[in-house]
Write an enzyme that holds these catalytic residues in place. Sequence first.
Site, PDB file in Angstrom:
ATOM      1  CB  ALA A  73      -0.927  -0.001   1.211  1.00 27.97           C
ATOM      2  N   GLY A 118       0.859  -5.632   0.569  1.00 26.57           N
ATOM      3  CA  GLY A 118      -0.091  -5.810  -0.511  1.00 26.57           C
ATOM      4  C   GLY A 118       0.542  -6.315  -1.789  1.00 26.57           C
ATOM      5  CD  GLU A 121      -2.301  -8.747   1.662  1.00 28.60           C
ATOM      6  OE1 GLU A 121      -3.091  -9.198   2.502  1.00 28.60           O
ATOM      7  OE2 GLU A 121      -2.116  -7.518   1.496  1.00 28.60           O
ATOM      8  CD  GLU A 141       0.505  -6.396   5.335  1.00 30.23           C
ATOM      9  OE1 GLU A 141       0.139  -6.429   4.160  1.00 30.23           O
ATOM     10  OE2 GLU A 141       1.319  -7.231   5.821  1.00 30.23           O
TER      11      GLU A 141
END
Length: 268
Positions: A73, A118, A121, A141
């Site tokens: 992110a 992310g 991910e 995170e």
Amino acid sequence: MAADEARYGEFVRVRRHGERVAELVLDRPAAMNAVSTAMAGSIAGACEALGRDSSVSVTVLTSSNGRAFCVGADLKERNALSDEELGRQRPLARAAYTGVLELPMPTVAAVHGYALGGGFELALACDLIVGDATTVLGLPEVSVGVIPGGGGTQLLPRRVGAARAADLVFTARRLPAAEAVAVGLVDRLAPDGEDARDTALTLAAVIAANSPVALRAAKRALRLGHGLDLRTGLEVEDAAWRTVAFSPDRAEGVAAFNEKRPPNWPGA
């Protein structure tokens, strides 16, 4: 922009390789592909278009940055968001990860450099992950006060088991390529001197030589059957088999085998 490319917003490109392989390029190199709100929307839009394109047999997810696949992110953008704005952004962010996860054809992530948060991910949302000597994976995170929110807490244990996933999430540690291969987070490692993108595109070409209808049905059976009891899973498989068994692709595949020639897949 080349004739075989399409751009989705400022930060995502889709490039075609031959008739059956698409390359979805994360193209925000100045920010190491940090996923901003705008970039998330572009990823979702590109995936929506790819999902409608029955001519694509395999999608390869790559990066235009030489140091990172994607660092997750955009925390600089996040730092400027109010709680209300962050809440409004959440569905847009989720749409990017879900878009990759729900692509109907086989997907391959080519992870060169860092795939963190992310970014990791996005790779986990793919069916296969190809790495190289530069690959570094991690879900950091909890070290910045959040949890993986792009599917990491669900996809990671499906790959490596609950305890190992807990270790990686709770410690926020990073895995180099060799360890990632050893624990099953990287499925193929590029040969020495070759980067993940080249290896992934070669793999995609091998996969794309097969029936596009069968590939999509096989992916559906693998995804939907995972975690079900065996009897229910076999019913999922049977339903997927029926979508292929009476298709023109099946007829062409059997004919080509008997005639000792390469198949010319109708794709239906």
